[in-house]
Design a protein around this motif. Structure first.
Motif, short mmCIF file in Angstrom:
data_model
loop_
_atom_site.label_atom_id
_atom_site.label_comp_id
_atom_site.label_asym_id
_atom_site.label_seq_id
_atom_site.Cartn_x
_atom_site.Cartn_y
_atom_site.Cartn_z
N GLU A 71 0.80 -1.23 0.00
CA GLU A 71 0.00 0.00 0.00
C GLU A 71 0.83 1.28 0.00
N LEU A 74 1.47 3.06 -3.24
CA LEU A 74 0.19 3.52 -3.82
C LEU A 74 -0.27 4.79 -3.12
N THR A 79 1.29 5.45 -8.83
CA THR A 79 0.48 5.29 -10.04
C THR A 79 0.38 6.63 -10.78
N GLY A 90 -2.80 -0.84 -9.90
CA GLY A 90 -2.92 -0.31 -8.54
C GLY A 90 -3.51 1.08 -8.63
N ASN A 92 -4.57 5.10 -8.05
CA ASN A 92 -3.82 6.34 -7.82
C ASN A 92 -3.95 6.77 -6.35
N SER A 93 -3.29 7.86 -5.98
CA SER A 93 -3.26 8.22 -4.55
C SER A 93 -4.65 8.61 -4.03
N ALA A 96 -6.12 5.25 -3.26
CA ALA A 96 -5.43 4.57 -2.15
C ALA A 96 -5.82 5.14 -0.79
N CYS A 285 -6.23 -1.26 -0.52
CA CYS A 285 -6.11 -0.91 -1.94
C CYS A 285 -5.14 -1.85 -2.65
N ARG A 286 -4.91 -3.02 -2.05
CA ARG A 286 -3.92 -3.98 -2.60
C ARG A 286 -4.35 -5.37 -2.16
#
Ligand code: AMP
Ligand code: GLY
Length: 422
Positions: A71, A74, A79, A90, A92-93, A96, A285-286
Protein backbone atom coordinates in the motif's frame (compact mmCIF):
# COMPACT_ATOMS: atom_id res chain seq x y z
CA UNK A 1 4.62 -8.19 -21.86
CA UNK A 2 7.51 -7.14 -19.56
CA UNK A 3 6.36 -6.79 -15.96
CA UNK A 4 7.90 -5.23 -12.85
CA UNK A 5 6.44 -6.29 -9.49
CA UNK A 6 7.07 -3.84 -6.63
CA UNK A 7 7.47 -5.23 -3.10
CA UNK A 8 9.31 -7.94 -1.22
CA UNK A 9 6.76 -9.99 0.73
CA UNK A 10 5.05 -13.35 0.38
CA UNK A 11 2.27 -11.60 -1.51
CA UNK A 12 4.70 -10.33 -4.13
CA UNK A 13 6.42 -13.71 -4.49
CA UNK A 14 3.01 -15.35 -5.01
CA UNK A 15 2.01 -12.71 -7.60
CA UNK A 16 5.34 -13.03 -9.44
CA UNK A 17 5.12 -16.84 -9.33
CA UNK A 18 1.69 -16.76 -10.93
CA UNK A 19 2.65 -14.05 -13.45
CA UNK A 20 5.59 -16.23 -14.47
CA UNK A 21 3.07 -18.83 -15.59
CA UNK A 22 1.03 -16.34 -17.68
CA UNK A 23 1.20 -16.87 -21.44
CA UNK A 24 1.39 -13.14 -21.99
CA UNK A 25 4.53 -12.52 -19.88
CA UNK A 26 7.90 -12.24 -21.60
CA UNK A 27 10.14 -11.09 -18.76
CA UNK A 28 9.64 -10.48 -15.09
CA UNK A 29 11.43 -8.17 -12.62
CA UNK A 30 10.90 -7.60 -8.89
CA UNK A 31 11.98 -4.59 -6.86
CA UNK A 32 13.41 -5.25 -4.40
CA UNK A 33 12.06 -8.84 -4.25
CA UNK A 34 13.42 -11.54 -1.96
CA UNK A 35 15.31 -14.84 -2.18
CA UNK A 36 12.19 -16.51 -3.59
CA UNK A 37 11.57 -14.02 -6.38
CA UNK A 38 15.30 -14.23 -7.28
CA UNK A 39 14.59 -17.75 -8.56
CA UNK A 40 11.76 -16.74 -10.92
CA UNK A 41 12.48 -13.11 -11.84
CA UNK A 42 15.31 -10.61 -11.92
CA UNK A 43 15.51 -8.71 -8.64
CA UNK A 44 16.37 -5.02 -8.85
CA UNK A 45 17.73 -3.55 -5.65
CA UNK A 46 15.59 -0.41 -5.43
CA UNK A 47 13.08 0.84 -2.88
CA UNK A 48 9.52 0.98 -4.28
CA UNK A 49 9.22 4.39 -2.61
CA UNK A 50 12.12 5.72 -4.69
CA UNK A 51 9.85 6.67 -7.58
CA UNK A 52 12.64 8.10 -9.70
CA UNK A 53 14.56 4.82 -9.57
CA UNK A 54 11.37 2.90 -10.42
CA UNK A 55 10.76 5.12 -13.45
CA UNK A 56 14.35 4.63 -14.58
CA UNK A 57 13.95 0.85 -14.38
CA UNK A 58 10.73 1.11 -16.39
CA UNK A 59 12.67 2.88 -19.13
CA UNK A 60 15.84 0.77 -18.93
CA UNK A 61 14.10 -2.58 -19.01
CA UNK A 62 11.22 -1.70 -21.34
CA UNK A 63 8.57 -2.46 -18.71
CA UNK A 64 5.00 -2.53 -20.02
CA UNK A 65 3.21 -3.07 -16.70
CA UNK A 66 4.14 -2.25 -13.10
CA UNK A 67 2.26 -4.33 -10.51
CA UNK A 68 2.31 -2.59 -7.13
CA UNK A 69 2.22 -5.05 -4.20
CA UNK A 70 2.13 -2.99 -0.99
CA UNK A 71 0.00 0.00 0.00
CA UNK A 72 2.77 2.48 0.83
CA UNK A 73 3.85 3.30 -2.76
CA UNK A 74 0.19 3.52 -3.82
CA UNK A 75 -0.62 5.93 -1.00
CA UNK A 76 2.49 7.95 -1.92
CA UNK A 77 1.28 8.21 -5.53
CA UNK A 78 3.37 5.78 -7.61
CA UNK A 79 0.48 5.29 -10.04
CA UNK A 80 0.13 9.04 -10.60
CA UNK A 81 3.94 9.37 -10.96
CA UNK A 82 4.28 6.63 -13.59
CA UNK A 83 1.29 7.86 -15.61
CA UNK A 84 2.33 7.99 -19.26
CA UNK A 85 5.44 5.81 -18.74
CA UNK A 86 3.73 2.40 -18.61
CA UNK A 87 0.58 0.67 -17.38
CA UNK A 88 0.28 0.50 -13.59
CA UNK A 89 -1.79 -2.07 -11.72
CA UNK A 90 -2.92 -0.31 -8.54
CA UNK A 91 -5.04 2.75 -7.76
CA UNK A 92 -3.82 6.34 -7.82
CA UNK A 93 -3.26 8.22 -4.55
CA UNK A 94 -6.89 9.43 -4.46
CA UNK A 95 -8.06 5.82 -4.62
CA UNK A 96 -5.43 4.57 -2.15
CA UNK A 97 -6.92 6.90 0.49
CA UNK A 98 -9.52 4.19 0.96
CA UNK A 99 -6.76 2.40 2.92
CA UNK A 100 -4.38 5.17 3.94
CA UNK A 101 -7.02 7.17 5.84
CA UNK A 102 -9.43 5.23 8.04
CA UNK A 103 -11.54 8.35 8.48
CA UNK A 104 -11.84 8.96 4.73
CA UNK A 105 -12.70 5.28 4.37
CA UNK A 106 -15.39 5.25 7.07
CA UNK A 107 -16.97 8.42 5.66
CA UNK A 108 -16.89 6.93 2.16
CA UNK A 109 -18.68 3.82 3.48
CA UNK A 110 -21.26 6.00 5.22
CA UNK A 111 -21.88 8.21 2.15
CA UNK A 112 -22.31 5.16 -0.05
CA UNK A 113 -24.56 3.16 2.27
CA UNK A 114 -22.02 0.38 2.86
CA UNK A 115 -22.75 -1.61 6.06
CA UNK A 116 -20.08 -0.92 8.68
CA UNK A 117 -19.76 -0.46 12.45
CA UNK A 118 -21.09 2.76 13.98
CA UNK A 119 -18.21 5.19 14.61
CA UNK A 120 -17.01 8.55 15.81
CA UNK A 121 -13.82 10.37 14.91
CA UNK A 122 -11.69 12.87 16.80
CA UNK A 123 -8.63 15.00 16.32
CA UNK A 124 -8.85 16.22 19.92
CA UNK A 125 -7.67 13.88 22.68
CA UNK A 126 -9.93 15.27 25.44
CA UNK A 127 -13.04 14.91 23.30
CA UNK A 128 -12.14 11.35 22.36
CA UNK A 129 -11.53 10.49 26.00
CA UNK A 130 -14.87 12.01 27.03
CA UNK A 131 -16.64 9.98 24.35
CA UNK A 132 -15.13 6.74 25.66
CA UNK A 133 -15.88 7.68 29.30
CA UNK A 134 -19.54 8.18 28.51
CA UNK A 135 -20.05 5.38 25.96
CA UNK A 136 -21.37 1.95 26.86
CA UNK A 137 -20.38 -1.34 25.18
CA UNK A 138 -17.08 -2.41 23.58
CA UNK A 139 -15.08 -0.20 21.24
CA UNK A 140 -12.23 -0.42 18.78
CA UNK A 141 -9.69 2.42 18.70
CA UNK A 142 -7.93 3.02 15.37
CA UNK A 143 -5.15 5.40 14.39
CA UNK A 144 -6.35 7.23 11.27
CA UNK A 145 -3.23 6.79 9.11
CA UNK A 146 -1.11 3.85 7.97
CA UNK A 147 0.46 1.92 10.87
CA UNK A 148 1.68 -1.33 9.27
CA UNK A 149 -1.43 -3.15 10.50
CA UNK A 150 -0.68 -2.32 14.14
CA UNK A 151 -2.73 0.82 14.70
CA UNK A 152 -5.97 -0.95 15.64
CA UNK A 153 -6.87 -1.78 19.27
CA UNK A 154 -9.82 -4.08 19.85
CA UNK A 155 -10.62 -3.35 23.50
CA UNK A 156 -12.61 -5.12 26.23
CA UNK A 157 -13.11 -2.35 28.79
CA UNK A 158 -13.20 1.42 29.18
CA UNK A 159 -9.71 1.35 30.75
CA UNK A 160 -8.34 -0.65 27.81
CA UNK A 161 -9.92 1.74 25.32
CA UNK A 162 -8.51 4.81 27.04
CA UNK A 163 -5.10 3.09 27.25
CA UNK A 164 -5.26 2.55 23.49
CA UNK A 165 -6.26 6.16 22.92
CA UNK A 166 -3.26 7.28 24.99
CA UNK A 167 -0.93 5.07 22.93
CA UNK A 168 -2.22 6.56 19.68
CA UNK A 169 -2.76 10.24 20.55
CA UNK A 170 -0.45 10.97 23.51
CA UNK A 171 2.48 8.56 23.15
CA UNK A 172 2.17 8.92 19.35
CA UNK A 173 3.15 5.29 18.88
CA UNK A 174 2.35 5.60 15.17
CA UNK A 175 3.63 9.15 14.74
CA UNK A 176 1.40 11.46 12.72
CA UNK A 177 -0.82 8.51 11.76
CA UNK A 178 -2.32 9.05 15.22
CA UNK A 179 -3.21 12.74 14.82
CA UNK A 180 -6.77 11.59 14.32
CA UNK A 181 -8.56 8.53 15.70
CA UNK A 182 -11.56 6.55 14.61
CA UNK A 183 -13.46 4.90 17.47
CA UNK A 184 -15.92 2.27 16.33
CA UNK A 185 -18.31 -0.21 17.87
CA UNK A 186 -16.83 -3.65 18.28
CA UNK A 187 -18.45 -6.23 16.02
CA UNK A 188 -18.42 -9.95 16.75
CA UNK A 189 -18.34 -12.94 14.42
CA UNK A 190 -15.89 -14.41 11.95
CA UNK A 191 -13.72 -12.40 9.59
CA UNK A 192 -13.33 -13.01 5.87
CA UNK A 193 -11.36 -11.30 3.11
CA UNK A 194 -13.24 -10.56 -0.10
CA UNK A 195 -10.90 -9.25 -2.74
CA UNK A 196 -11.60 -8.17 -6.32
CA UNK A 197 -9.68 -6.80 -9.28
CA UNK A 198 -11.52 -3.82 -10.76
CA UNK A 199 -11.13 -1.47 -13.71
CA UNK A 200 -13.39 1.13 -12.14
CA UNK A 201 -16.55 -0.32 -13.69
CA UNK A 202 -16.42 -4.11 -13.62
CA UNK A 203 -14.70 -6.52 -11.30
CA UNK A 204 -13.19 -10.00 -11.20
CA UNK A 205 -13.53 -11.62 -7.76
CA UNK A 206 -10.76 -13.63 -6.15
CA UNK A 207 -11.82 -16.69 -4.16
CA UNK A 208 -13.07 -15.66 -0.69
CA UNK A 209 -10.42 -16.33 1.92
CA UNK A 210 -9.80 -16.16 5.64
CA UNK A 211 -6.71 -14.73 7.31
CA UNK A 212 -5.45 -15.55 10.84
CA UNK A 213 -4.20 -12.26 12.29
CA UNK A 214 -3.27 -12.95 15.93
CA UNK A 215 0.12 -14.53 16.60
CA UNK A 216 -1.04 -17.52 18.68
CA UNK A 217 -3.43 -20.43 18.17
CA UNK A 218 -7.13 -19.81 18.83
CA UNK A 219 -6.62 -16.17 17.82
CA UNK A 220 -4.78 -15.26 21.02
CA UNK A 221 -2.08 -12.62 21.41
CA UNK A 222 -1.31 -9.46 19.48
CA UNK A 223 -2.25 -8.97 15.82
CA UNK A 224 0.32 -9.60 13.10
CA UNK A 225 0.31 -9.01 9.37
CA UNK A 226 -1.35 -12.46 9.10
CA UNK A 227 -0.09 -15.90 10.19
CA UNK A 228 -1.88 -18.04 7.63
CA UNK A 229 -4.83 -18.15 5.27
CA UNK A 230 -6.92 -20.52 3.23
CA UNK A 231 -9.22 -20.33 0.24
CA UNK A 232 -11.98 -20.72 -0.68
CA UNK A 233 -13.53 -19.79 2.69
CA UNK A 234 -16.79 -21.73 3.06
CA UNK A 235 -18.00 -19.07 5.48
CA UNK A 236 -18.68 -16.98 2.37
CA UNK A 237 -21.16 -19.20 0.53
CA UNK A 238 -22.64 -18.24 -2.85
CA UNK A 239 -25.56 -16.39 -1.29
CA UNK A 240 -23.39 -14.36 1.07
CA UNK A 241 -20.95 -13.68 -1.78
CA UNK A 242 -23.79 -12.15 -3.82
CA UNK A 243 -24.70 -9.91 -0.91
CA UNK A 244 -21.07 -8.82 -0.42
CA UNK A 245 -20.85 -7.96 -4.11
CA UNK A 246 -24.10 -6.03 -4.11
CA UNK A 247 -23.95 -4.33 -0.71
CA UNK A 248 -20.22 -3.59 -0.59
CA UNK A 249 -18.18 -4.03 -3.79
CA UNK A 250 -20.66 -2.59 -6.30
CA UNK A 251 -21.55 0.31 -3.98
CA UNK A 252 -17.86 1.12 -3.57
CA UNK A 253 -17.10 0.98 -7.30
CA UNK A 254 -20.04 3.21 -8.17
CA UNK A 255 -19.13 5.48 -5.23
CA UNK A 256 -15.62 5.95 -6.61
CA UNK A 257 -17.00 6.81 -10.04
CA UNK A 258 -19.53 9.26 -8.59
CA UNK A 259 -16.85 10.95 -6.51
CA UNK A 260 -14.48 11.32 -9.48
CA UNK A 261 -11.98 8.70 -8.26
CA UNK A 262 -10.53 6.66 -11.13
CA UNK A 263 -10.12 3.43 -9.14
CA UNK A 264 -8.26 0.65 -10.95
CA UNK A 265 -6.48 -2.28 -9.31
CA UNK A 266 -7.34 -4.30 -6.24
CA UNK A 267 -10.19 -3.57 -3.88
CA UNK A 268 -9.91 -5.65 -0.71
CA UNK A 269 -12.87 -5.78 1.66
CA UNK A 270 -11.98 -6.92 5.19
CA UNK A 271 -15.29 -8.22 6.51
CA UNK A 272 -16.87 -9.27 9.77
CA UNK A 273 -19.73 -11.71 9.29
CA UNK A 274 -22.04 -10.99 12.23
CA UNK A 275 -25.21 -13.10 12.49
CA UNK A 276 -24.90 -14.00 8.81
CA UNK A 277 -24.64 -10.34 7.71
CA UNK A 278 -21.53 -8.82 6.11
CA UNK A 279 -20.08 -5.67 7.71
CA UNK A 280 -17.08 -3.91 6.28
CA UNK A 281 -14.20 -3.45 8.73
CA UNK A 282 -11.83 -1.91 6.24
CA UNK A 283 -10.97 -1.47 2.60
CA UNK A 284 -7.42 -2.08 1.40
CA UNK A 285 -6.11 -0.91 -1.94
CA UNK A 286 -3.92 -3.98 -2.60
CA UNK A 287 -3.96 -7.76 -2.34
CA UNK A 288 -3.89 -9.45 1.08
CA UNK A 289 -0.83 -10.99 2.61
CA UNK A 290 -1.04 -13.97 3.20
CA UNK A 291 -4.44 -14.34 1.45
CA UNK A 292 -2.74 -13.94 -1.94
CA UNK A 293 -0.67 -17.10 -1.40
CA UNK A 294 -3.61 -19.57 -1.36
CA UNK A 295 -5.44 -17.49 -3.98
CA UNK A 296 -2.54 -17.58 -6.43
CA UNK A 297 -1.99 -21.29 -5.73
CA UNK A 298 -5.55 -21.89 -6.98
CA UNK A 299 -5.55 -19.39 -9.84
CA UNK A 300 -5.14 -20.83 -13.33
CA UNK A 301 -6.08 -17.92 -15.61
CA UNK A 302 -3.82 -15.42 -17.34
CA UNK A 303 -3.10 -13.05 -14.44
CA UNK A 304 -1.00 -10.66 -16.52
CA UNK A 305 -3.83 -10.18 -18.99
CA UNK A 306 -6.41 -9.53 -16.26
CA UNK A 307 -4.09 -7.04 -14.54
CA UNK A 308 -3.28 -5.15 -17.74
CA UNK A 309 -6.95 -5.19 -18.80
CA UNK A 310 -7.83 -3.68 -15.40
CA UNK A 311 -5.14 -1.01 -15.75
CA UNK A 312 -6.47 -0.18 -19.24
CA UNK A 313 -10.07 -0.02 -18.02
CA UNK A 314 -11.29 -2.94 -20.11
CA UNK A 315 -11.99 -5.92 -17.89
CA UNK A 316 -14.29 -8.50 -19.43
CA UNK A 317 -15.42 -11.99 -18.40
CA UNK A 318 -12.72 -14.53 -17.67
CA UNK A 319 -14.00 -18.07 -17.44
CA UNK A 320 -12.44 -21.08 -15.83
CA UNK A 321 -9.77 -19.18 -13.90
CA UNK A 322 -9.82 -21.23 -10.67
CA UNK A 323 -8.86 -24.77 -9.76
CA UNK A 324 -11.76 -26.55 -8.08
CA UNK A 325 -9.61 -27.28 -5.01
CA UNK A 326 -8.57 -25.83 -1.65
CA UNK A 327 -5.34 -24.15 -0.61
CA UNK A 328 -3.88 -23.55 2.85
CA UNK A 329 -0.91 -21.28 3.60
CA UNK A 330 0.91 -21.50 6.93
CA UNK A 331 3.31 -18.65 7.70
CA UNK A 332 6.63 -19.38 9.41
CA UNK A 333 7.76 -16.38 11.47
CA UNK A 334 10.88 -15.36 13.36
CA UNK A 335 10.56 -16.04 17.12
CA UNK A 336 9.57 -12.80 18.85
CA UNK A 337 7.48 -11.44 15.94
CA UNK A 338 5.33 -9.23 15.96
CA UNK A 339 7.62 -7.78 18.65
CA UNK A 340 11.39 -7.66 18.21
CA UNK A 341 13.19 -10.58 16.56
CA UNK A 342 16.59 -11.44 15.12
CA UNK A 343 17.44 -11.73 11.44
CA UNK A 344 20.15 -13.60 9.57
CA UNK A 345 19.27 -17.20 10.59
CA UNK A 346 20.10 -19.93 8.09
CA UNK A 347 16.97 -21.54 6.62
CA UNK A 348 17.05 -25.24 5.75
CA UNK A 349 14.53 -27.69 4.33
CA UNK A 350 12.87 -25.53 1.63
CA UNK A 351 13.60 -28.09 -1.11
CA UNK A 352 12.28 -30.90 1.11
CA UNK A 353 9.09 -28.91 1.79
CA UNK A 354 8.66 -28.41 -1.96
CA UNK A 355 9.29 -32.11 -2.61
CA UNK A 356 6.53 -32.81 -0.08
CA UNK A 357 4.19 -31.08 -2.56
CA UNK A 358 3.94 -27.51 -1.25
CA UNK A 359 4.85 -24.18 -2.78
CA UNK A 360 7.09 -22.17 -0.48
CA UNK A 361 6.48 -18.45 -0.89
CA UNK A 362 9.27 -16.34 0.54
CA UNK A 363 8.66 -13.16 2.56
CA UNK A 364 11.48 -12.01 4.85
CA UNK A 365 14.31 -13.97 3.23
CA UNK A 366 17.62 -13.00 1.68
CA UNK A 367 20.04 -14.92 -0.52
CA UNK A 368 23.75 -14.79 0.40
CA UNK A 369 26.36 -16.87 -1.43
CA UNK A 370 23.77 -19.43 -2.47
CA UNK A 371 22.27 -19.85 1.01
CA UNK A 372 18.95 -18.48 2.26
CA UNK A 373 18.70 -16.52 5.53
CA UNK A 374 15.85 -14.95 7.49
CA UNK A 375 15.45 -11.24 6.90
CA UNK A 376 12.10 -10.28 8.46
CA UNK A 377 9.28 -11.12 10.86
CA UNK A 378 7.19 -13.22 8.52
CA UNK A 379 9.75 -15.42 6.78
CA UNK A 380 7.96 -17.95 4.55
CA UNK A 381 4.44 -19.03 3.64
CA UNK A 382 4.14 -22.76 2.98
CA UNK A 383 1.15 -23.29 0.71
CA UNK A 384 -0.45 -26.58 -0.25
CA UNK A 385 -3.31 -27.42 -2.62
CA UNK A 386 -5.60 -30.45 -2.32
CA UNK A 387 -9.11 -31.67 -3.11
CA UNK A 388 -10.34 -30.94 0.40
CA UNK A 389 -9.48 -28.27 2.96
CA UNK A 390 -8.53 -30.98 5.44
CA UNK A 391 -6.01 -32.54 3.06
CA UNK A 392 -4.61 -29.14 2.10
CA UNK A 393 -4.04 -28.34 5.78
CA UNK A 394 -2.37 -31.70 6.39
CA UNK A 395 -0.14 -31.28 3.39
CA UNK A 396 0.86 -27.69 4.34
CA UNK A 397 1.81 -28.81 7.86
CA UNK A 398 3.74 -31.83 6.61
CA UNK A 399 5.71 -29.56 4.33
CA UNK A 400 6.40 -26.85 6.90
CA UNK A 401 7.69 -29.46 9.35
CA UNK A 402 10.65 -29.97 6.97
CA UNK A 403 11.69 -26.32 7.27
CA UNK A 404 13.94 -25.10 10.02
CA UNK A 405 15.70 -22.00 11.28
CA UNK A 406 16.63 -20.82 14.75
CA UNK A 407 13.45 -19.85 16.68
CA UNK A 408 11.04 -20.72 13.85
CA UNK A 409 7.42 -20.21 14.93
CA UNK A 410 4.11 -20.98 13.24
CA UNK A 411 0.51 -21.43 14.31
CA UNK A 412 -0.77 -25.00 14.40
CA UNK A 413 -4.45 -24.23 13.75
CA UNK A 414 -4.65 -22.57 10.32
CA UNK A 415 -8.05 -23.42 8.72
CA UNK A 416 -9.38 -25.06 11.90
CA UNK A 417 -12.30 -22.63 12.24
CA UNK A 418 -13.60 -23.84 8.88
CA UNK A 419 -12.76 -27.50 9.54
CA UNK A 420 -14.74 -27.43 12.80
CA UNK A 421 -17.83 -26.38 10.84
CA UNK A 422 -17.53 -29.24 8.33
P1 AMP B 1 -8.57 -2.99 10.35
O1 AMP B 1 -7.13 -2.67 10.04
O2 AMP B 1 -9.44 -1.80 10.48
O3 AMP B 1 -9.14 -4.07 9.52
O4 AMP B 1 -8.49 -3.71 11.79
C1 AMP B 1 -7.59 -4.77 12.05
C2 AMP B 1 -8.29 -5.87 12.77
O5 AMP B 1 -8.92 -5.37 13.97
C3 AMP B 1 -9.43 -6.51 11.99
O6 AMP B 1 -8.98 -7.51 11.14
C4 AMP B 1 -10.28 -7.05 13.11
O7 AMP B 1 -9.73 -8.27 13.61
C5 AMP B 1 -10.15 -6.02 14.18
N1 AMP B 1 -11.25 -5.04 14.09
C6 AMP B 1 -11.25 -3.86 13.42
N2 AMP B 1 -12.42 -3.21 13.55
C7 AMP B 1 -13.20 -3.99 14.32
C8 AMP B 1 -14.55 -3.87 14.83
N3 AMP B 1 -15.32 -2.81 14.58
N4 AMP B 1 -15.01 -4.89 15.59
C9 AMP B 1 -14.25 -5.95 15.89
N5 AMP B 1 -12.99 -6.12 15.45
C10 AMP B 1 -12.46 -5.17 14.67
N1 GLY C 1 -3.77 -10.17 5.70
C1 GLY C 1 -4.26 -8.89 6.00
C2 GLY C 1 -3.90 -7.86 5.04
O1 GLY C 1 -3.29 -8.11 4.01
O2 GLY C 1 -4.24 -6.71 5.29
Amino acid sequence: MNILVLGSGGREHAIAWRLGKSKSVDKLWCAPGNAGTAGIATNIDIDPLDFRAVKESVKNYGIDLVVVGPEAPLAAGITDYLDGSCLVFGPNSDGAKIESSKLFSKRFMQRNGIPTAEFASFDNYEEARKFLQEASGSWVVKADGLAAGKGVFVTESKEDAIGALNAVMIEKRFGNSGNKVVIERRLTGQEASYIVITDGKNFVPMLPSQDHKPIYDNDKGPNTGGMGAYAPAGLVDKELEKRIQKEIIEKAISGFAREGIDYKGVLYAGLMIEDGNPYLLEFNCRFGDPETQPQMALFKGDLAKIMSDAAEGRLSDYNDIWLDKYAVCVVAASGGYPGSYEKGKLITGIKEAESAGAVVFHAGTVLRYGKIYTNGGRVLGVTAVADTLKEAKKSAYEAISKINFDRIYYRSDIADKALKNE
